[in-house]
Design an enzyme around this catalytic site. Structure first.
Site, PDB file in Angstrom:
ATOM      1  N   LYS A 191     -11.837 -21.754 -17.812  1.00 54.10           N
ATOM      2  CA  LYS A 191     -11.627 -21.283 -19.185  1.00 54.10           C
ATOM      3  C   LYS A 191     -10.508 -22.072 -19.877  1.00 54.10           C
ATOM      4  O   LYS A 191      -9.884 -22.932 -19.280  1.00 54.10           O
ATOM      5  CB  LYS A 191     -11.336 -19.778 -19.169  1.00 54.10           C
TER       6      LYS A 191
HETATM    7  C1  LIG Z   1     -16.153 -16.100 -17.783  1.00 57.51           C
HETATM    8  C2  LIG Z   1     -16.794 -15.078 -18.615  1.00 57.51           C
HETATM    9  C3  LIG Z   1     -16.698 -13.706 -18.310  1.00 57.51           C
HETATM   10  C4  LIG Z   1     -16.145 -13.193 -17.013  1.00 57.51           C
HETATM   11  O1  LIG Z   1     -14.838 -13.528 -16.749  1.00 57.51           O
HETATM   12  P1  LIG Z   1     -14.314 -13.563 -15.237  1.00 57.51           P
HETATM   13  O2  LIG Z   1     -12.835 -13.746 -15.433  1.00 57.51           O
HETATM   14  O3  LIG Z   1     -14.935 -14.716 -14.547  1.00 57.51           O
HETATM   15  O4  LIG Z   1     -14.626 -12.266 -14.609  1.00 57.51           O
HETATM   16  C5  LIG Z   1     -17.248 -12.799 -19.192  1.00 57.51           C
HETATM   17  N1  LIG Z   1     -17.885 -13.197 -20.304  1.00 57.51           N
HETATM   18  C6  LIG Z   1     -18.012 -14.493 -20.629  1.00 57.51           C
HETATM   19  C7  LIG Z   1     -18.721 -14.876 -21.888  1.00 57.51           C
HETATM   20  C8  LIG Z   1     -17.483 -15.486 -19.794  1.00 57.51           C
HETATM   21  O5  LIG Z   1     -17.646 -16.774 -20.097  1.00 57.51           O
END
Ligand SMILES: *Cc1c(COP(=O)(O)O)cnc(C)c1O
Length: 381
Positions: A191
């Protein structure tokens, strides 16, 4: 999905982590302190994150998924309730609804240029059982929140924003995550702000902050930090809660990454602009969100192939040239578990887009030369 820089197969990896000496020393400080679980670093990270967004409260969690779960729990959704959510997103956006026993009802996207959920289709999917809406700011591009909030007000629905792609994105309605009732962020390794695992929930409502803090730590009324400091000696358990706490290591990484976020997003914005310019003349390729004029997180760089292009062959060609790519997303409503549990539904625009989308490399440490190389290989393909 993020590949290690040591993975020599990739000339340009899909994603990479922007870590330096500051992150190392922040982690070393936590190890020296010998307090690893949720404590003062987490409180500081929450405070700074809330301040950045102008949010009333920020509650750090063990992941974006657990932030979403706490958000839906706090909204009170349960069996018999329906929650509207897009299908062109990561599965966690809908799983959080199913965890609570509620039914995810999928809404279509606006089009193959605007890949965000369509407010018109949200309204079309509202039934007597609908209690709320989960929106996802795809790629860090804002959903049409004016329309969504108007629909929510008219039908008395709550709104949770999945901001996993959009930390620190400002709109004329405020920062993403602060427009609906709750905003949820992810700090997973690929991210824009990375702590490995980790997440954050923001809200302007005191009652939601209180409830999610309580549910994050087993439904207990005091924290181990307070007990260790002698501020409290015992506790009550007032709800069946969870262990969704982050660690101090994650929070210390988050504090360093938060300081780098604005510069990182500014660089991503320039990279995206350069991609758009370099791909302008590529035959059979469109870059979505062409009409978007606001700030964006630029978490990923989607391109839409024209129907004549054979996507598997296209992807294979890029990979043979050392360009790592991905697909965002295989739609949730077509996954076998979702079909088994919630039946077969059709979302024509989502299915069309999902069949033609490819996501190109995009990360904070990416160079313009790398964008140029990717664009050149895409044009050849
Ligand atoms: C990465 C992501 C999540 C989940 O996040 P995690 O920290 O991996 O649990 C939820 N929604 C979207 C759109 C994502 O890209």
């Amino acid at each position: 999905m993020s590949s290690s820089p040591k993975d020599k197969r990739w000339v340009v990896p899909f994603s990479d982590i922007d870590y330096g000496p500051e992150e190392k020393s922040a982690v070393a400080d936590v190890l020296d302190s010998k307090w690893l679980t949720m404590g003062p670093k987490t409180a500081e990270f929450e405070q700074k994150f809330a301040t950045m967004l102008g949010a009333g409260h920020a509650v750090a969690t063990s992941s974006g998924t657990t932030a979403l779960h706490l958000a839906i729990l706090a909204m009170g959704a349960g069996p018999g309730d329906e929650v509207i959510v897009p299908s062109l997103t990561f599965v966690a956006s809908a799983n959080c609804i199913a965890y609570c026993g509620a039914t995810p009802v999928f809404a279509d996207i606006t089009g193959t240029d605007d890949l965000n959920v369509s407010p018109l289709d949200i309204e079309a999917k509202i039934s007597a059982r609908t209690v709320g809406i989960v929106v996802v700011h795809y790629g860090g591009f804002s959903v049409d929140m004016r329309s969504v909030m108007d629909i929510a007000a008219r039908h008395k629905l709550w709104v949770v924003e999945d901001c996993a792609h959009a930390p620190g994105v400002k709109t004329d309605l405020g920062y993403l995550g602060t427009i609906g009732d709750v905003g949820c962020f992810s700090f997973f390794s690929n991210k824009n702000l990375v702590t490995g695992e980790g997440g954050m929930l923001v809200t302007g409502k005191d009652s939601i902050a209180q409830k999610t803090r309580m549910l994050r730590s087993h439904g207990m009324t005091t924290l181990s930090w307070d007990r260790a400091k002698g501020h409290a000696y015992t506790y009550d358990v007032i709800d069946i809660g969870y262990n969704y706490r982050p660690t101090e290591i994650e929070a210390s990484l988050g504090l360093v990454q938060l300081d780098k976020l604005a510069a990182g997003t500014a660089h991503r914005t320039k990279l995206a602009g350069f991609y758009r310019e370099k791909l302008r003349d590529a035959r059979g390729i469109e870059v979505p969100f062409s009409a978007y004029r606001g700030d964006a997180g630029h978490h990923i760089l989607p391109i839409m192939l024209s129907a004549e292009i054979d996507r598997p062959a296209f992807i294979e060609y890029l990979q043979s040239k050392g360009i790592q790519v991905s697909i965002h997303y295989p739609p949730i409503h077509l996954f076998s578990a979702y079909q088994r549990k919630f039946g077969n539904i059709e979302l024509p625009v989502t299915e069309d887009a999902a069949g033609r989308v490819v996501t190109l490399p995009m990360f904070t440490g990416m160079t313009f030369d790398q964008v140029e190389l990717v664009a050149q290989v895409v044009s050849e393909a």
